[in-house]
Scaffold this motif. Structure first.
Motif, PDB file in Angstrom:
ATOM      1  N   GLU A  58      -5.950   8.358  -2.811  1.00 48.21           N
ATOM      2  CA  GLU A  58      -5.881   9.729  -3.550  1.00 48.21           C
ATOM      3  C   GLU A  58      -4.825   9.679  -4.592  1.00 48.21           C
ATOM      4  O   GLU A  58      -4.977  10.141  -5.529  1.00 48.21           O
ATOM      5  N   THR A  59      -3.857   8.459  -4.470  1.00 45.25           N
ATOM      6  CA  THR A  59      -2.820   8.490  -5.539  1.00 45.25           C
ATOM      7  C   THR A  59      -3.659   7.926  -6.789  1.00 45.25           C
ATOM      8  O   THR A  59      -3.193   8.275  -7.918  1.00 45.25           O
ATOM      9  N   ASN A 117       0.837  -1.102  -0.002  1.00 41.35           N
ATOM     10  CA  ASN A 117      -0.023  -0.222   0.082  1.00 41.35           C
ATOM     11  C   ASN A 117       0.967   1.251  -0.112  1.00 41.35           C
ATOM     12  O   ASN A 117       0.541   2.204  -0.805  1.00 41.35           O
ATOM     13  N   PHE A 118       2.118   1.411   0.762  1.00 38.13           N
ATOM     14  CA  PHE A 118       2.922   2.343   0.927  1.00 38.13           C
ATOM     15  C   PHE A 118       3.567   2.602  -0.708  1.00 38.13           C
ATOM     16  O   PHE A 118       3.737   3.646  -1.145  1.00 38.13           O
ATOM     17  N   ASP A 166      -7.363   3.016   2.417  1.00 40.36           N
ATOM     18  CA  ASP A 166      -6.207   3.653   2.779  1.00 40.36           C
ATOM     19  C   ASP A 166      -6.186   5.174   1.886  1.00 40.36           C
ATOM     20  O   ASP A 166      -6.294   5.015   0.740  1.00 40.36           O
ATOM     21  N   GLU A 168      -3.995   7.377   1.234  1.00 38.99           N
ATOM     22  CA  GLU A 168      -2.948   7.762   0.607  1.00 38.99           C
ATOM     23  C   GLU A 168      -3.067   7.257  -0.694  1.00 38.99           C
ATOM     24  O   GLU A 168      -2.793   7.835  -1.731  1.00 38.99           O
ATOM     25  N   VAL A 169      -3.495   5.673  -0.799  1.00 38.47           N
ATOM     26  CA  VAL A 169      -3.484   4.981  -1.986  1.00 38.47           C
ATOM     27  C   VAL A 169      -4.691   5.529  -2.775  1.00 38.47           C
ATOM     28  O   VAL A 169      -4.755   5.452  -3.827  1.00 38.47           O
ATOM     29  N   ALA A 214       1.564   4.601  -3.174  1.00 37.55           N
ATOM     30  CA  ALA A 214       1.617   5.925  -3.079  1.00 37.55           C
ATOM     31  C   ALA A 214       2.962   6.499  -3.544  1.00 37.55           C
ATOM     32  O   ALA A 214       2.854   7.532  -4.269  1.00 37.55           O
ATOM     33  N   ASN A 221       3.134   8.342  -7.272  1.00 32.59           N
ATOM     34  CA  ASN A 221       3.375   9.716  -7.068  1.00 32.59           C
ATOM     35  C   ASN A 221       4.653   9.845  -8.044  1.00 32.59           C
ATOM     36  O   ASN A 221       4.811  11.124  -8.710  1.00 32.59           O
TER      37      ASN A 221
END
Length: 865
Positions: free
Chosen positions: A764-765, A516-517, A759, A761-762, A520, A524
Motif C-alpha cells: 500500500e505504501t 519492510n517495516f 507485505d 503495508e509495503v 512503510a 508514509n
C-alpha cells in the motif's frame, strides 16, 4: 626280462587321486551324454506331437466353431424380414457348409473315422432350400395378412365414427367385423374354423334382417374380406400351415446341427486321448533318462565317497605328523615321526620332517628375537603420548607407563604395583571430578565395581583427561588415558562459531523484516511531511520520526553487513565513514560500562579490502579490549594516514587503531598473542584465535599489525593497510536524492506501474508513493497474480517486484518468466537484503536494476525515467 611283481613300485598318492578324479570325470561325461540323448528323444516326441496332433486339434476346433455358427444362423433365417438380409444369411450358411466340407477329414483316412459328417451335410443341403422356400412363402402370407389387417382396421375406424347409427341399423355387421378381426389373430386351425362357421351364420342373419340394405357400403367391404378370392380365412389357414412346416424344417436343421456338434465333440475327445498317449510316451522317455542319470549319479557318489575315505586316511597320517612336529617346535625332540617307512609322498614328507630335529638351535635364536621384540614393545609402551595402565581382576594396578603418571599429575614414586582403585583416586590432587561418557560397561572388578567403557576426569588445572577401558581375557582391564584439553578448546571455539553463524542468520532475517517495516514508516513519513507545511509543531515531530527511522535504516544496513554470507571480495572503502557507520554496533558490543569514542579524521582514508573481514577485525579487537576492562573504561577508534612500514609494498598506508584503558599485556607475551590458540584467559573461556585471525587478514591484505601495551596502562592495536584512491558509489544500485529545490520530481508522462509485494503495508505504501509521483500503479501479491495481470492488461512502464515473496514465489523467478514472455517489459527488483545475498540464485540477472529497502520517492522517480 620283466621285474617280479614284488619289485614293482606301488602307486603313489598322486596317481591314486588322479585316477579317482578321472573316474569322476568319466561318470560326469556319461551323465552329460545320457542327458543329451534323453533331451533329443523328448525333442523328437514333441516334434511328432506338434506335426500330427496339434494340426488335427486346430482343425477340430475350427470345425466345431463352424458347426456352432451353422446351428446358430440356420434358425434365424426364418425371422429375417429383409430380402437383402435373407440373401446374406443364405450366403453365410452356404459358406459355412463349404467350410465344414473342407474341414471334414477324409472318411477313408484313420483320423476321420470318428468324424463322418457328409450324411448330415447332405441332409442340411437338402433341407436348407426347402426352409428358404417355405420361409419366403411365409413372409408373403404375413404381408398379405398385414394388408387384410389394415383393411379391417379401416372398417373398424368407420364403425367407430358411426357407432350409434351402425349399432341401431346393423348390429349384426358389427359382430361380423369382430369375428373377421378375430380370425386374423387365430392361433390354430380349430380356432380359425370356429370363427369361419360363426361368420357364415352371422351373414345369414344380416341378409335376413336386411342390414346389408341399410348399410350397403359396410356390408360390401366386409363381404370382400370374408368372401373374396383371398378371404381372411383362406390366407390365415395357409399362414398357419406354412408356419407349421417352417417349424418342422427348423427343428430338422437344428437336429442335424446338434448331430454335427456331437460328432465334433467326440472327435475332439479322441484327439485329446491321442495327445494324452503322446504325452505318456514323452513322460516314459523322460523317466528312462532320469533313471540313467540317477544310476550314474549313484556311481559318482560312490566313487567320491571312496576318494574321501582315502583322503581321510592320508589326513590322519598328516595330523599325526603335525602333532609330532608341534612338540618338536616347542623343544620336545623325543617324539618319533610316523610313516617314515611309506614309499609314497607321505613317507617322503615324514623323512623331510626329520630335518627339523637339527634346527633346535634355530629355535633358540628365535627366542632371542622374541626377547628383542619384547624390549621394543616395552620401549614403545614407556614413550607413548597416551597414558596406559593395566589392572587385574581385583582392580589393582599392575603396570603403567610414565605418561600415565604425568597426565594424572602424580610423581612416579606415588604409583606402586598393587594399588587399588580407591588408593589411585586418592593419589590424584583434588579437586578431581569423574564424568561418565559412555553407558557401556567394559568390565567389573572382583568386588563388583563397574568399570565404564569411556569416562572423563576433570582435574584441578582445568585439564580434561579421557579414559577408554577394554577388558582383558583373563580378567581385569587396560585403560588408555588421553589429554583432551586442547581439543575441547577447539570444540568450544567451533561451537562459538556455529552460534555466531546462527546469530548472523537470525540477524539477517530480522534486518530483512525490519526493512519492510521501514519502507512503510519512511514512505508514509515522506508523503506526510509536505502535507504538514505551515504546521511547525507537527512538521517538527514528523521530521524527528523520519530522522529516527533513517538512523534505524542505517543500523539495519550494518546488521545486514554483519550477517552477510557472500564470498569475500575486495572493495574500496572509506575507513572513516565505515567507522562512523559501525559506531552504534561497536557500542552495542562494548556494553554500557565502556565509553566508546571515535576520533575525527583529518582526511578521507580509503583502502581496498574485504569490508566484512575488516568489520569483523574491528569487532574482534573491540571484544578483546572490553575483556581487558572488566570494570569499565574507554575505547577509542581512530584512523589516519601514515608512511608504510618496511614490510609493506604500498606507497601510502592507512592506520586504523583501537585503543583501550585496560590492564595491558606483559612484554614477554607481546610476541605470542598473535599465535594461533594462544590465550591468557582461563581454559574454556577463549580459543586464542581472535588476534591470530585479525593478523592473518591484515597480512593477506598486504598490511601489518602493531601492538603497543603496558601492564596497567592499556593497549593500542594498529592495523596498517595499503591506501587506495577514492571510488564513487557503486552504479548497480539506484541511489537518488530529492532535488534541493523541493519541487515536483520529474517522471515519464502516463507511466503505469505493477508492484509485486507480499507485505500488505509495503504494498500500500508503494502504491501511494507512485500515485504521489503521478503514475498509475497496480499491486499484486504473488508471481501467479503478476503474470495473470500482465496477460490481462498488457505491458506497463515498470514492474517493481520484491525478491522474497514468501510461499507465493520469488521475484527472481518472476523476472525470468517476464523476460521470456515479454522481452520488452522493464522490470526492477527490490529487497531488504543486499544484492550479494541473492547472487547465489541460479536465475540471478546482475543487469537488472536493484532497489534496496527502504526506498524513497526520488529512488522510485529515477526508476520511471
Amino acid at each position: 626280462m620283466r621285474p617280479p611283481l614284488a619289485q614293482l613300485a606301488p602307486p603313489s598318492v598322486r596317481a591314486k587321486l588322479v585316477a579317482t578324479f578321472l573316474l569322476l570325470f568319466a561318470i560326469t561325461l556319461a551323465v552329460v551324454i545320457v542327458g543329451v540323448l534323453g533331451m533329443q528323444a523328448n525333442q523328437r516326441a514333441l516334434d511328432e506331437y506338434e506335426a500330427n496332433v496339434v494340426p488335427e486339434i486346430a482343425r477340430a476346433l475350427e470345425l466345431s466353431d463352424k458347426v456352432a455358427q451353422l446351428a446358430a444362423v440356420a434358425p434365424s433365417t426364418t425371422m429375417t424380414a429383409s430380402p437383402d438380409l435373407l440373401r446374406g444369411d443364405t450366403d453365410l450358411l452356404r459358406g459355412l457348409l463349404a467350410d465344414i466340407r473342407r474341414l471334414a477329414p477324409d472318411p477313408r483316412g484313420k483320423s476321420g473315422a470318428d468324424l463322418e459328417v457328409l450324411d448330415d451335410l447332405d441332409a442340411i443341403d437338402e433341407d436348407l432350400p426347402r426352409l428358404l422356400v417355405v420361409s419366403g412363402r411365409q413372409r408373403q402370407l404375413a404381408d398379405e395378412l398385414a394388408n387384410l389387417r389394415t383393411v379391417a382396421d379401416r372398417i373398424g375406424d368407420s364403425i367407430a365414427r358411426r357407432k350409434q347409427i351402425v349399432a341401431q341399423g346393423a348390429p349384426t355387421l358389427i359382430e361380423v367385423w369382430a369375428r373377421t378381426t378375430g380370425a386374423l389373430q387365430a392361433a390354430d386351425a380349430a380356432e380359425l374354423g370356429s370363427a369361419e362357421s360363426d361368420n357364415e351364420a352371422l351373414w345369414l342373419q344380416v341378409h335376413a334382417r336386411g342390414e346389408d340394405k341399410r348399410e350397403p357400403e359396410l356390408a360390401a367391404a366386409l363381404q370382400r374380406l370374408d368372401g373374396g378370392a383371398r378371404s381372411v380365412f383362406d390366407v390365415r389357414r395357409e399362414f398357419l400351415a406354412s408356419e407349421a412346416q417352417t417349424n418342422y424344417l427348423v427343428t430338422l436343421l437344428r437336429g442335424h446341427a446338434d448331430h454335427l456338434s456331437g460328432k465334433s465333440a467326440r472327435y475332439v475327445e479322441r484327439l485329446r486321448q491321442i495327445a494324452h498317449e503322446r504325452s505318456e510316451k514323452v513322460r516314459r522317455v523322460a523317466l528312462s533318462s532320469q533313471s540313467g542319470l540317477l544310476l550314474l549319479a549313484f556311481a559318482g557318489v560312490a566313487v567320491a565317497l571312496a576318494g574321501v575315505a582315502y583322503v581321510n586316511r592320508i589326513l590322519r597320517k598328516l595330523q599325526a605328523m603335525t602333532r609330532v612336529m608341534a612338540r618338536l617346535a616347542a623343544g620336545d625332540a623325543s617324539g618319533q615321526i610316523p610313516s617314515t617307512h611309506r614309499p609314497d609322498e607321505i613317507g617322503e614328507l615324514a623323512r623331510a620332517f626329520e630335518v627339523f630335529r637339527t634346527n633346535l638351535h634355530e629355535n633358540e635364536r628365535l627366542t632371542q628375537g622374541l626377547e628383542a621384540q619384547r624390549r621394543l614393545q616395552e620401549s614403545v609402551f614407556n614413550t607413548m603420548n597416551d597414558g596406559v595402565s593395566v589392572h587385574d581382576a581385583r582392580g589393582c594396578l599392575i603396570a603403567w607407563n610414565p605418561t600415565f603418571a604425568t597426565l594424572l599429575g602424580c610423581s612416579p614414586a606415588t604409583l606402586s604395583r598393587g594399588m587399588t582403585l580407591a588408593e589411585l583416586r586418592r593419589a590424584i590432587a583434588p579437586p578431581a571430578r569423574w564424568r561418565q561418557v559412555s553407558r557401556q560397561t567394559a568390565t567389573h572388578s572382583a568386588d563388583g565395581v563397574r568399570i565404564a567403557a569411556s569416562a572423563e576426569l576433570h582435574i584441578r588445572d582445568r585439564r580434561i583427561l579421557e579414559f577408554h577401558c577394554q577388558p582383558l581375557p583373563d580378567g581385569g582391564w587396560v585403560a588408555v588415558c588421553r589429554d583432551l584439553t586442547s581439543r575441547r578448546a577447539v570444540e568450544a571455539e567451533l561451537m562459538h562459531a556455529q552460534k555466531m553463524d546462527v546469530l548472523g542468520q537470525l540477524t539477517g532475517g530480522v534486518a530483512h523484516d525490519f526493512n519492510n517495516f521501514l519502507v512503510a514508516i519512511l514512505g508514509n513519513l515522506e508523503l506526510l511531511l509536505p502535507r504538514l507545511a505551515g504546521r511547525d509543531d507537527e512538521h517538527a515531530m514528523a521530521g524527528r520520526a523520519s530522522r529516527a527511522a533513517e538512523r534505524a535504516s542505517r543500523l539495519t544496513r550494518r546488521l545486514l553487513a554483519f550477517a552477510r554470507r557472500q564470498p569475500l571480495q575486495a572493495e574500496r572503502i572509506a575507513v572513516d565513514t565505515m567507522l562512523a557507520e559501525m559506531l552504534d554496533l561497536v557500542e552495542y558490543s562494548a556494553g554500557l560500562r565502556t565509553e566508546v569514542a571515535l576520533a575525527p579524521s583529518a582526511a578521507a582514508c580509503w583502502v581496498e579490502v574485504d569490508r566484512g573481514q575488516l568489520e569483523n577485525a574491528i569487532l574482534n579487537l573491540t571484544l578483546n579490549s572490553v575483556a581487558a576492562m572488566p570494570d569499565g573504561g574507554k575505547l577509542t577508534l581512530s584512523v589516519r594516514h601514515g608512511e608504510p612500514l618496511p614490510a609493506m609494498a604500498a606507497r601510502r598506508s592507512v592506520v586504523l587503531s583501537v585503543a583501550d584503558t585496560g590492564c595491558g599485556i606483559a612484554p614477554m607475551l607481546l610476541d605470542k598473542v598473535v599465535e594461533p590458540f594462544f590465550t591468557t584467559k582461563a581454559a574454556g573461556e577463549g580459543s586464542g584465535l581472535g588476534l591470530s585471525s585479525v593478523y592473518g587478514f591484515v597480512r593477506q591484505s598486504g598490511g601489518d599489525l602493531r601492538i603497543q601495551s603496558a601492564v596497567g596502562g592499556g593497549t593500542t592495536v594498529e592495523l596498517w593497510l595499503p591506501a587506495s584512491e577514492a571510488q564513487p558509489a557503486r552504479a548497480e544500485r539506484i541511489e537518488a536524492h530529492a532535488p534541493a529545490s523541493g519541487g515536483p520530481l520529474p517522471m515519464r508522462a502516463g507511466a503505469r506501474v505493477l508492484v509485486v509485494e507480499d507485505d500488505p503495508e509495503v504494498r500500500e505504501t508503494a502504491l501511494t508513493q507512485f500515485a504521489a509521483l503521478g503514475a498509475q500503479a497496480h499491486a499484486v501479491a504473488s508471481v501467479t497474480d503478476a503474470l495473470a495481470w500482465l496477460d490481462a492488461n498488457g505491458l506497463v512502464t515498470l514492474v517493481l517486484s520484491d525478491i522474497s515473496l514468501g510461499a507465493s514465489g520469488s521475484g527472481i523467478e518472476l523476472a525470468v518468466q517476464v523476460t521470456q514472455r515479454w522481452p520488452a517489459q522493464r522490470i526492477a527488483l527490490t529487497s531488504g537484503l543486499p544484492p550479494e545475498a541473492h547472487q547465489g540464485h541460479p536465475d540471478w540477472q546482475p543487469d537488472l536494476p536493484f532497489v534496496p529497502k527502504p526506498f524513497d520517492l526520488a529512488t522510485l522517480a529515477a526508476l520511471l525515467h
